[in-house]
Design a protein around this motif. Structure first.
Motif, PDB file in Angstrom:
ATOM      1  N   LEU A  92       0.833  -1.191   0.000  1.00 17.20           N
ATOM      2  CA  LEU A  92       0.000   0.000   0.000  1.00 17.20           C
ATOM      3  C   LEU A  92       0.875   1.252   0.000  1.00 17.20           C
ATOM      4  N   PHE A  93       0.524   2.218  -0.857  1.00 16.85           N
ATOM      5  CA  PHE A  93       1.254   3.475  -0.991  1.00 16.85           C
ATOM      6  C   PHE A  93       0.260   4.638  -0.995  1.00 16.85           C
ATOM      7  N   TYR A  94       0.797   5.859  -0.831  1.00 14.17           N
ATOM      8  CA  TYR A  94       0.018   7.030  -1.210  1.00 14.17           C
ATOM      9  C   TYR A  94       0.944   8.062  -1.838  1.00 14.17           C
ATOM     10  N   GLN A  95       0.364   8.850  -2.735  1.00 14.30           N
ATOM     11  CA  GLN A  95       1.125   9.884  -3.443  1.00 14.30           C
ATOM     12  C   GLN A  95       0.551  11.245  -3.104  1.00 14.30           C
ATOM     13  N   ASP A  96       1.416  12.158  -2.691  1.00 13.83           N
ATOM     14  CA  ASP A  96       1.016  13.539  -2.433  1.00 13.83           C
ATOM     15  C   ASP A  96       0.833  14.238  -3.781  1.00 13.83           C
ATOM     16  N   LEU A  97      -0.340  14.791  -4.021  1.00 15.27           N
ATOM     17  CA  LEU A  97      -0.633  15.353  -5.334  1.00 15.27           C
ATOM     18  C   LEU A  97      -0.099  16.770  -5.509  1.00 15.27           C
ATOM     19  N   THR A  98       0.409  17.351  -4.440  1.00 16.78           N
ATOM     20  CA  THR A  98       1.041  18.668  -4.548  1.00 16.78           C
ATOM     21  C   THR A  98       2.529  18.532  -4.833  1.00 16.78           C
ATOM     22  N   THR A  99       3.195  17.694  -4.063  1.00 15.81           N
ATOM     23  CA  THR A  99       4.645  17.538  -4.212  1.00 15.81           C
ATOM     24  C   THR A  99       5.038  16.388  -5.131  1.00 15.81           C
ATOM     25  N   GLY A 100       4.102  15.442  -5.337  1.00 14.21           N
ATOM     26  CA  GLY A 100       4.411  14.261  -6.129  1.00 14.21           C
ATOM     27  C   GLY A 100       5.095  13.164  -5.343  1.00 14.21           C
ATOM     28  N   LYS A 101       5.396  13.420  -4.060  1.00 16.86           N
ATOM     29  CA  LYS A 101       6.106  12.440  -3.243  1.00 16.86           C
ATOM     30  C   LYS A 101       5.263  11.188  -3.040  1.00 16.86           C
ATOM     31  N   ILE A 102       5.902  10.035  -3.185  1.00 13.64           N
ATOM     32  CA  ILE A 102       5.238   8.752  -2.985  1.00 13.64           C
ATOM     33  C   ILE A 102       5.735   8.139  -1.677  1.00 13.64           C
ATOM     34  N   THR A 103       4.798   7.802  -0.797  1.00  9.59           N
ATOM     35  CA  THR A 103       5.136   7.198   0.493  1.00  9.59           C
ATOM     36  C   THR A 103       4.684   5.750   0.519  1.00  9.59           C
ATOM     37  N   GLN A 104       5.596   4.869   0.857  1.00 11.57           N
ATOM     38  CA  GLN A 104       5.268   3.445   0.961  1.00 11.57           C
ATOM     39  C   GLN A 104       4.793   3.146   2.376  1.00 11.57           C
ATOM     40  N   ILE A 105       3.577   2.626   2.490  1.00 12.31           N
ATOM     41  CA  ILE A 105       2.970   2.360   3.800  1.00 12.31           C
ATOM     42  C   ILE A 105       3.365   0.985   4.321  1.00 12.31           C
ATOM     43  N   THR A 106       3.303  -0.027   3.470  1.00  9.46           N
ATOM     44  CA  THR A 106       3.684  -1.387   3.873  1.00  9.46           C
ATOM     45  C   THR A 106       4.860  -1.855   3.018  1.00  9.46           C
ATOM     46  N   LYS A 107       5.626  -2.790   3.562  1.00  9.16           N
ATOM     47  CA  LYS A 107       6.817  -3.255   2.850  1.00  9.16           C
ATOM     48  C   LYS A 107       6.927  -4.775   2.771  1.00  9.16           C
ATOM     49  N   ASN A 108       5.935  -5.472   3.341  1.00  5.69           N
ATOM     50  CA  ASN A 108       6.038  -6.934   3.390  1.00  5.69           C
ATOM     51  C   ASN A 108       5.206  -7.634   2.322  1.00  5.69           C
ATOM     52  N   GLY A 109       4.590  -6.881   1.431  1.00 10.77           N
ATOM     53  CA  GLY A 109       3.779  -7.478   0.386  1.00 10.77           C
ATOM     54  C   GLY A 109       4.597  -8.332  -0.553  1.00 10.77           C
ATOM     55  N   ALA A 110       4.040  -9.470  -0.952  1.00 12.45           N
ATOM     56  CA  ALA A 110       4.743 -10.371  -1.866  1.00 12.45           C
ATOM     57  C   ALA A 110       3.727 -11.273  -2.544  1.00 12.45           C
ATOM     58  N   LYS A 111       3.923 -11.559  -3.804  1.00  6.57           N
ATOM     59  CA  LYS A 111       3.014 -12.387  -4.583  1.00  6.57           C
ATOM     60  C   LYS A 111       2.874 -13.767  -3.950  1.00  6.57           C
ATOM     61  N   ASN A 112       1.624 -14.233  -3.866  1.00  9.98           N
ATOM     62  CA  ASN A 112       1.307 -15.545  -3.285  1.00  9.98           C
ATOM     63  C   ASN A 112       1.785 -15.687  -1.845  1.00  9.98           C
ATOM     64  N   ASN A 113       1.849 -14.549  -1.133  1.00 10.65           N
ATOM     65  CA  ASN A 113       2.328 -14.575   0.250  1.00 10.65           C
ATOM     66  C   ASN A 113       1.543 -13.592   1.113  1.00 10.65           C
ATOM     67  N   ILE A 114       1.740 -12.289   0.896  1.00 12.85           N
ATOM     68  CA  ILE A 114       1.081 -11.272   1.711  1.00 12.85           C
ATOM     69  C   ILE A 114       0.501 -10.189   0.803  1.00 12.85           C
ATOM     70  N   LEU A 115      -0.760  -9.819   1.079  1.00 15.31           N
ATOM     71  CA  LEU A 115      -1.417  -8.728   0.368  1.00 15.31           C
ATOM     72  C   LEU A 115      -1.822  -7.661   1.378  1.00 15.31           C
ATOM     73  N   ASN A 116      -1.571  -6.411   1.062  1.00 15.48           N
ATOM     74  CA  ASN A 116      -1.942  -5.286   1.919  1.00 15.48           C
ATOM     75  C   ASN A 116      -2.950  -4.393   1.202  1.00 15.48           C
ATOM     76  N   GLY A 117      -4.156  -4.295   1.786  1.00 21.39           N
ATOM     77  CA  GLY A 117      -5.185  -3.450   1.198  1.00 21.39           C
ATOM     78  C   GLY A 117      -5.785  -4.011  -0.069  1.00 21.39           C
ATOM     79  N   LEU A 118      -5.537  -5.266  -0.343  1.00 20.34           N
ATOM     80  CA  LEU A 118      -5.956  -5.875  -1.601  1.00 20.34           C
ATOM     81  C   LEU A 118      -6.488  -7.282  -1.353  1.00 20.34           C
ATOM     82  N   ALA A 119      -7.550  -7.641  -2.059  1.00 19.26           N
ATOM     83  CA  ALA A 119      -8.151  -8.964  -1.914  1.00 19.26           C
ATOM     84  C   ALA A 119      -7.310 -10.028  -2.599  1.00 19.26           C
TER      85      ALA A 119
END
Length: 709
Positions: A145-172
């Motif tokens: 899960l990420f979010y992007q600031d629409l004024t500065t364009g900065k992208i912030t990563q919220i979670t870092k443990n996501g991996a295919k066929n392992n862990i999903l964050n904010g996603l079914a």
């Protein structure tokens, strides 16, 4: 010269005869294709609406129905506004993953400055969503899960443990998406200071692998997590990410039913969110209020049912004072209930021997809700407005057929989409009381083409089953129907829990093919038996723990009833279905072998042990709890009973109903020395389409019917 004129005359006669028939070539050339209006959205002012047109996103006036130019130029697949309509996100291109999910490349346009930026630096993402204050946009990339600031364009990563066929964050995962009906499992708080999300750990979920043949020397493989009935599911947990301090806190759900967390819903309060959770059996769901500052979870109430709660069909709408409307079948029909902000029931809003089938919104000025219902009969859908305080109701759509609505934000107008089994879709602009302002689009040309080619309409009837229920049905008879003749009958059905095929609505799909069969001399019929929807919870849920038992009994009873009609040849009754309908066809050709002469089963479940956990266990519990329910309702168990002509069809890359189902059933038929036809579609999924696949498929099914029925 005379010979040439004679040849031309014969050619003209041939062309004239061809023009009076519905052919497969015409169906798949797009000759009968209808027209629609894409992407209808009301603007915040309630005075304008938007649609997607060839040149961009067009802006129209509700009052005049005139076009006011384009809000955005260019071609886009879809769009979504920020809450204040200062920005718009545009889907430029997409690549499907599963039924709902896709990877997309998005642009974000500031409608005031005209500035356009690419989301995530132009790299594909999933499920982007504006923050309510329009300053940021969240999204999922590679299961994080990420979010992007629409004024500065900065992208912030919220979670870092996501991996295919392992862990999903904010996603079914696959099964959440397929059976709970959506892919996004996160939501912004009302004041944009936090995101509540669900994490799914699917490490121990068994993996399915599907060979992809393609054109390469060696086949490749599609691998993904697929929990079958009784197997391990993803472990779900809920979390809050607070933007200030960039901290994530866990939500303690130990005191509630927390096996599944299918819904994250924004409330009208700045510091609250609602989670809907469920136990594995899905006969009880907790509705939880989450304090997004502390993480505390308060149970508002628990929805229970002796059989199951429809966890895939949630209606939960928060009003301005944070009271809310909730959909429930607790009185035997699906109706709306009004709760205060603390979860205390205020009143039942809708009542009657009919069901609320869709919820459109609430007008705080008039205290009215807008809903779609079956109050004009279970095969019809109509639109009404109902005062939640005094219960006064007003029908504002057509009184018959299938009617749906897209309302203006102030509820002064709506665009009604309507059809009947005899009339294709029309799009009509109406005022808030249902008075027609202007017809925006019709499909008279489509209907004229079909009628010129001898299109026949459905005749709606009811047929009694052995329990005395009146089952909804439709019948299509040849144009020159002669009651003194004997006709073969081709039955179509789906029959799955809560489904409906007997509906007074237009069908751009199989109905036109059915007309082609009618012109070949067949009567085509469809019956909605026990287990299907819109006739109350008792009729729908009688199939609990015995999925397939009562449904096939009703199809057999319907076939016998049809066979007893003086104009039907009872020795020539066939049946066809896809997915659950393919399952029913397989049962019909085995348990109903003395009734059905021929059957076509497309992509069938043949053993519920092979289907996914969420869907199957909702209706059957697990195989460990209900082994008999699984085995006694599997067509594989009855493979020795097959007598008639049987065509089995499946796509080898079906990610939903796996090819394994047809392989097991085929083996059972083979070991019982049963002859049948089998068609495998290489690398095709559950829909079996792409290129010339559909024309070839329907030609094959047509030829099978003409030869064997």
């Amino acid at each position: 010269m005379k010979k040439l004129l004679l040849t031309l005359a014969l050619f003209a006669v041939t062309q004239s005869m061809t023009a009076q028939e519905i052919t497969l070539d015409k169906i798949y050339s797009g000759y009968y294709r209808g027209k629609g209006i894409a992407g209808i959205t009301s603007m915040k002012n309630g005075e304008n609406y938007l649609v997607i047109e060839q040149g961009g996103i067009a802006k129209y006036s509700y009052k005049t129905s005139q076009k006011d130019g384009n809000l955005v130029d260019g071609q886009f697949e879809s769009y979504d506004f920020s809450d204040d309509e200062s920005k718009i996100i545009l889907l430029k291109e997409s690549e499907p993953i599963y039924r709902h999910s896709f990877l997309g490349k998005f642009d974000i346009k500031d409608l005031k400055s005209g500035k356009v930026i690419s989301l995530n630096d132009g790299k594909p993402v999933q499920e982007p969503r504006f923050s309510p204050d329009a300053s940021k946009i969240a999204f999922v990339s590679e299961n994080n899960l990420f979010y992007q600031d629409l004024t500065t364009g900065k992208i912030t990563q919220i979670t870092k443990n996501g991996a295919k066929n392992n862990i999903l964050n904010g996603l079914a995962d696959w099964v959440y998406e397929e059976e709970f009906g959506h892919a996004r499992l996160y939501e912004w708080t009302k004041n944009s200071d936090a995101i509540v999300f669900v994490k799914l750990i699917e490490t121990e979920v068994p993996e399915i692998y599907i060979p992809i043949y393609g054109k390469s020397l060696y086949p490749t493989e599609l691998r993904y997590k697929y929990p079958k009935a009784g197997e391990k599911n993803a472990v779900a947990s809920a979390h809050i990410y607070r933007l200030e301090g960039a901290k994530t806190m866990d939500i303690n759900l130990d005191h509630v039913k927390n096996y599944y967390i299918p819904n994250v819903i924004q409330t009208s309060s700045a510091d609250e969110m609602v989670l809907i959770t469920s136990q594995r059996t899905q006969n009880a769901s907790d509705i939880l209020k989450i304090n997004t500052k502390t993480g505390a979870a308060q149970k508002l109430f628990t929805e229970t049912d002796p059989q199951w709660v429809d966890t895939d069909n949630v209606t939960l709408e928060f009003l301005e004072d944070n009271s809310f409307l909730w959909g429930s079948e607790r009185d035997g029909n699906r109706h709306l209930y009004w709760y205060d902000k603390d979860g205390k029931l205020k009143k039942q809003v809708t009542k009657g021997n009919w069901e609320v089938t869709d919820y459109y919104g609430y007008n705080p000025k008039s205290k009215e809700i807008y809903v779609q219902t079956t109050e004009k009969g279970s095969i019809n859908k109509v639109v009404s407005k109902i005062n939640i305080e005094n219960g006064k109701s007003q029908l504002i759509s057509n009184t018959e057929g299938s009617n749906s609505a897209s309302f203006s934000k102030n509820y002064n107008y709506f665009i009604e989409t309507s059809s009947t089994a005899a009339k294709p879709y029309t799009f009509v602009l109406k005022d808030g009381n249902g008075k027609t302002v202007k017809e925006l689009q019709n499909n008279n040309d489509q209907l004229q083409k079909l009628k010129a080619d001898q299109f026949v309409e459905k005749e709606f009837i009811t047929i009694s089953n052995e329990a005395g229920d009146q089952m909804n049905a439709w019948v299509m008879k040849p144009k020159n129907f002669d009651k003194n003749k004997k006709y073969p009958v081709f039955m179509y059905q789906y029959s799955g829990p809560g489904s409906q095929q007997v509906s007074n609505s237009w069908d751009n799909g199989n109905a036109i093919w059915f007309n082609h069969l009618v012109q070949k001399g067949y009567i085509v019929a469809c019956v909605d038996g026990r287990g299907t929807g819109y006739k109350g919870a008792k009729f729908k849920k009688i199939t609990y723990m015995n999925l397939g038992k009562y449904e096939i009994e009703d199809q057999i009873a319907a076939a016998k009833w049809l066979g007893n009609q003086s104009y039907v040849d009872k020795t020539r009754i066939g049946i066809f279905g896809w997915s659950f309908g393919g399952y029913m066809t397989s049962l019909a050709m085995t348990k109903g072998a003395d009734v059905f002469k021929a059957g076509i089963a497309v992509a069938p479940v043949t053993n519920w042990r092979y289907y996914d956990s969420v869907y199957t266990e909702r209706f059957m519990r697990t195989p460990q709890e209900n082994a008999d329910g699984y085995d006694k309702n599997s067509p594989t168990t009855y493979a020795n009973l097959l007598k008639g002509k049987f065509l089995l069809i499946h796509g080898t890359a079906d990610d939903n109903v796996h090819f394994q189902n047809s392989m097991e059933f085929s083996e059972a038929l083979i070991q019982n020395k049963k002859q049948f036809e089998f068609m495998a579609y290489p690398d095709k999924n559950h829909g079996i389409y792409g290129g010339q696949t559909r024309p070839q498929l329907y030609q094959k099914m047509t030829d099978f019917i003409l030869k064997n029925l």
